[in-house]
Design an enzyme around this catalytic site. Structure first.
Site, PDB file in Angstrom:
ATOM      1  N   TYR A  57     -19.518  28.082 -30.592  1.00 55.09           N
ATOM      2  CA  TYR A  57     -20.929  28.979 -30.601  1.00 55.09           C
ATOM      3  C   TYR A  57     -21.626  29.239 -31.892  1.00 55.09           C
ATOM      4  O   TYR A  57     -20.912  28.991 -32.929  1.00 55.09           O
ATOM      5  CB  TYR A  57     -20.172  30.433 -30.587  1.00 55.09           C
ATOM      6  CG  TYR A  57     -19.599  30.847 -29.214  1.00 55.09           C
ATOM      7  CD1 TYR A  57     -19.515  29.934 -28.140  1.00 55.09           C
ATOM      8  CD2 TYR A  57     -18.802  31.913 -29.045  1.00 55.09           C
ATOM      9  CE1 TYR A  57     -19.083  30.389 -26.984  1.00 55.09           C
ATOM     10  CE2 TYR A  57     -18.139  32.357 -27.721  1.00 55.09           C
ATOM     11  CZ  TYR A  57     -18.558  31.507 -26.774  1.00 55.09           C
ATOM     12  OH  TYR A  57     -17.783  31.765 -25.598  1.00 55.09           O
ATOM     13  N   SER A 208     -19.864  36.931 -18.816  1.00 56.37           N
ATOM     14  CA  SER A 208     -21.050  37.117 -18.040  1.00 56.37           C
ATOM     15  C   SER A 208     -21.115  38.237 -16.940  1.00 56.37           C
ATOM     16  O   SER A 208     -21.677  37.980 -15.782  1.00 56.37           O
ATOM     17  CB  SER A 208     -21.412  35.871 -17.412  1.00 56.37           C
ATOM     18  OG  SER A 208     -22.985  35.481 -17.395  1.00 56.37           O
ATOM     19  N   PRO A 209     -20.737  39.430 -17.249  1.00 54.54           N
ATOM     20  CA  PRO A 209     -20.545  40.543 -16.223  1.00 54.54           C
ATOM     21  C   PRO A 209     -22.081  41.020 -15.666  1.00 54.54           C
ATOM     22  O   PRO A 209     -22.337  41.658 -14.784  1.00 54.54           O
ATOM     23  CB  PRO A 209     -19.823  41.618 -16.768  1.00 54.54           C
ATOM     24  CG  PRO A 209     -20.147  41.472 -18.350  1.00 54.54           C
ATOM     25  CD  PRO A 209     -20.242  39.979 -18.480  1.00 54.54           C
ATOM     26  N   LEU A 210     -22.994  40.640 -16.498  1.00 55.01           N
ATOM     27  CA  LEU A 210     -24.371  40.883 -15.984  1.00 55.01           C
ATOM     28  C   LEU A 210     -25.157  39.794 -15.618  1.00 55.01           C
ATOM     29  O   LEU A 210     -26.425  40.001 -15.576  1.00 55.01           O
ATOM     30  CB  LEU A 210     -25.301  41.611 -17.416  1.00 55.01           C
ATOM     31  CG  LEU A 210     -24.591  42.944 -17.984  1.00 55.01           C
ATOM     32  CD1 LEU A 210     -25.400  43.292 -19.405  1.00 55.01           C
ATOM     33  CD2 LEU A 210     -24.678  44.002 -17.013  1.00 55.01           C
ATOM     34  N   GLY A 213     -27.727  38.437 -17.959  1.00 56.26           N
ATOM     35  CA  GLY A 213     -28.862  39.287 -17.830  1.00 56.26           C
ATOM     36  C   GLY A 213     -29.559  39.758 -16.645  1.00 56.26           C
ATOM     37  O   GLY A 213     -30.429  40.545 -16.655  1.00 56.26           O
ATOM     38  N   LEU A 214     -29.568  38.778 -15.782  1.00 55.80           N
ATOM     39  CA  LEU A 214     -30.226  39.011 -14.481  1.00 55.80           C
ATOM     40  C   LEU A 214     -30.194  40.312 -13.826  1.00 55.80           C
ATOM     41  O   LEU A 214     -30.851  41.106 -13.275  1.00 55.80           O
ATOM     42  CB  LEU A 214     -30.121  37.945 -13.532  1.00 55.80           C
ATOM     43  CG  LEU A 214     -30.786  37.982 -12.251  1.00 55.80           C
ATOM     44  CD1 LEU A 214     -31.115  36.454 -11.762  1.00 55.80           C
ATOM     45  CD2 LEU A 214     -30.142  38.640 -11.147  1.00 55.80           C
ATOM     46  N   LEU A 215     -28.737  40.957 -13.752  1.00 55.10           N
ATOM     47  CA  LEU A 215     -28.266  42.094 -13.269  1.00 55.10           C
ATOM     48  C   LEU A 215     -29.141  43.128 -14.165  1.00 55.10           C
ATOM     49  O   LEU A 215     -28.776  44.445 -13.590  1.00 55.10           O
ATOM     50  CB  LEU A 215     -26.908  42.178 -13.042  1.00 55.10           C
ATOM     51  CG  LEU A 215     -26.220  40.999 -11.907  1.00 55.10           C
ATOM     52  CD1 LEU A 215     -24.826  41.095 -12.052  1.00 55.10           C
ATOM     53  CD2 LEU A 215     -26.815  41.481 -10.452  1.00 55.10           C
ATOM     54  N   GLY A 217     -31.705  43.455 -15.110  1.00 53.73           N
ATOM     55  CA  GLY A 217     -33.267  43.482 -14.769  1.00 53.73           C
ATOM     56  C   GLY A 217     -34.075  42.458 -16.118  1.00 53.73           C
ATOM     57  O   GLY A 217     -35.133  43.205 -16.129  1.00 53.73           O
TER      58      GLY A 217
END
Length: 337
Positions: A57, A208-210, A213-215, A217
């Site tokens: 990272y 990556s629970p989102l 970032g797509l979920l 918005g």
């Protein structure tokens, strides 16, 4: 504070795990060190204890930032890092061989400013190295006191089984956790991997629970990712795997899921990120959810989402709308949120 036991171990971790892929000292780091230190401080002040980083990272500077931020609070932290990613141009500068993992762990300890890590994880599989060699090396790390527990990331079901059997044959330490890409648009692990984790004593850390970032918005149907966004950076990489990941993530079916999440959020008078995080937190196979905030404000919002309980009817609706969604290809990098 809600703590859960990680896999078949006695290690207690918070439901929220702080992912630190955004933290670094390079000019391109999404989160500079002062804000990163603030995020880490607020995370710990609220009683959460689980922080995850990796040697890859931000060129290793994420580990440096984390190490400095927790130096005076080390005993409060379950500190996790990962090794396997390329650290140089040489043939032994990557993978899960004894030589590379030994070098990688020593380098991580120096950057983190600590004499041990609580959870050391194989970042990606290495088909070139026998599982026996990898697990023997990891067991030596545990016996030396430089590592407390072992985990893996992005492993297949077969890879998990091979590793656990190798550890058992040599009476060594085994994996207690798996990091897996898991969200409303990435549910393929439910078929084989999650049942395998349950059978072989691994807790599951959802990254990556989102959905990158797509979920939440952050990306729009039919539009290119905004310049400077994570997906724009990946799309610009020379690696065809990275570009394929972006194309897979921005598939029409995933935007259909994002639309459903947004509709639920509107009905509940909340935001899409809260709905997406609350759904992941509700899943019985998930021990901890890795959050990847870029700011203290995002951390607060993510923690609120993680603590939100969705009505059963909403959970069933989201489950039905996304059950057959297939995860995009894994890039070999861990993604925070």
């Amino acid at each position: 504070m809600d703590y859960l036991t990680l896999g078949r171990s006695g290690l207690r971790v918070s439901r929220a795990c702080l992912g630190t892929m955004n933290f670094g000292t390079d000019p391109q780091a999404p989160t500079a060190e002062p804000e990163a230190a603030r995020i880490i401080g607020e995370f710990l002040d609220q009683g959460h204890n689980f922080i995850d980083t990796a040697d890859t990272y931000r060129g290793g500077t994420s580990e440096e930032v984390v190490g400095r931020a927790i130096a005076h609070r080390r005993a409060e932290v379950v500190l996790a890092t990962k090794g396997a990613a390329p650290q140089g141009p040489g043939p032994n500068d990557r993978g899960l061989s004894r030589i590379h993992l030994t070098r990688a762990l020593e380098a991580s300890l120096r950057r983190l400013g600590t004499d041990h890590v609580d959870l050391y994880q194989c970042h990606v599989p290495d088909p070139q190295t026998p599982a026996e060699e990898t697990m023997a090396a990891l067991d030596d790390f545990v016996r030396s006191g430089k590592v407390r527990y072992l985990g893996c990331s992005n492993f297949t079901a077969a890879g998990i089984v091979s590793s656990q059997w190798a550890a058992e044959r040599h009476h060594g330490a085994a994996f207690i956790s798996l990091q897996a890409n898991y969200s409303l648009i990435a549910r393929a692990v439910e078929t084989e991997i999650l049942p395998t984790c349950q059978r072989h004593g691994l807790g599951v850390l959802a990254y990556s629970p989102l959905g990158s970032g797509l979920l939440a918005g952050r990306y729009q149907r039919g539009a290119a990712p905004d310049h400077g966004s994570r997906l724009a950076q990946w799309a610009a990489m020379p690696s065809p795997v990275a570009r394929a990941f972006v194309a897979g993530l921005l598939a029409e079916r995933h935007f259909d899921v994002a639309d459903e999440v947004a509709a639920v959020a509107a009905e509940l008078e909340t935001d899409p990120a809260t709905v997406a995080l609350a759904w992941v937190a509700s899943r019985p196979d998930i021990t901890s959810v890795i959050l990847g905030p870029r700011s203290a404000g995002q951390l607060a919002a993510n923690l609120t989402g993680l603590a939100t309980s969705l009505p059963q009817a909403i959970l069933e609706r989201l489950d039905a709308a996304t059950r057959f969604t297939v995860t995009p290809p894994v890039t070999g990098q861990h993604h925070g949120a």
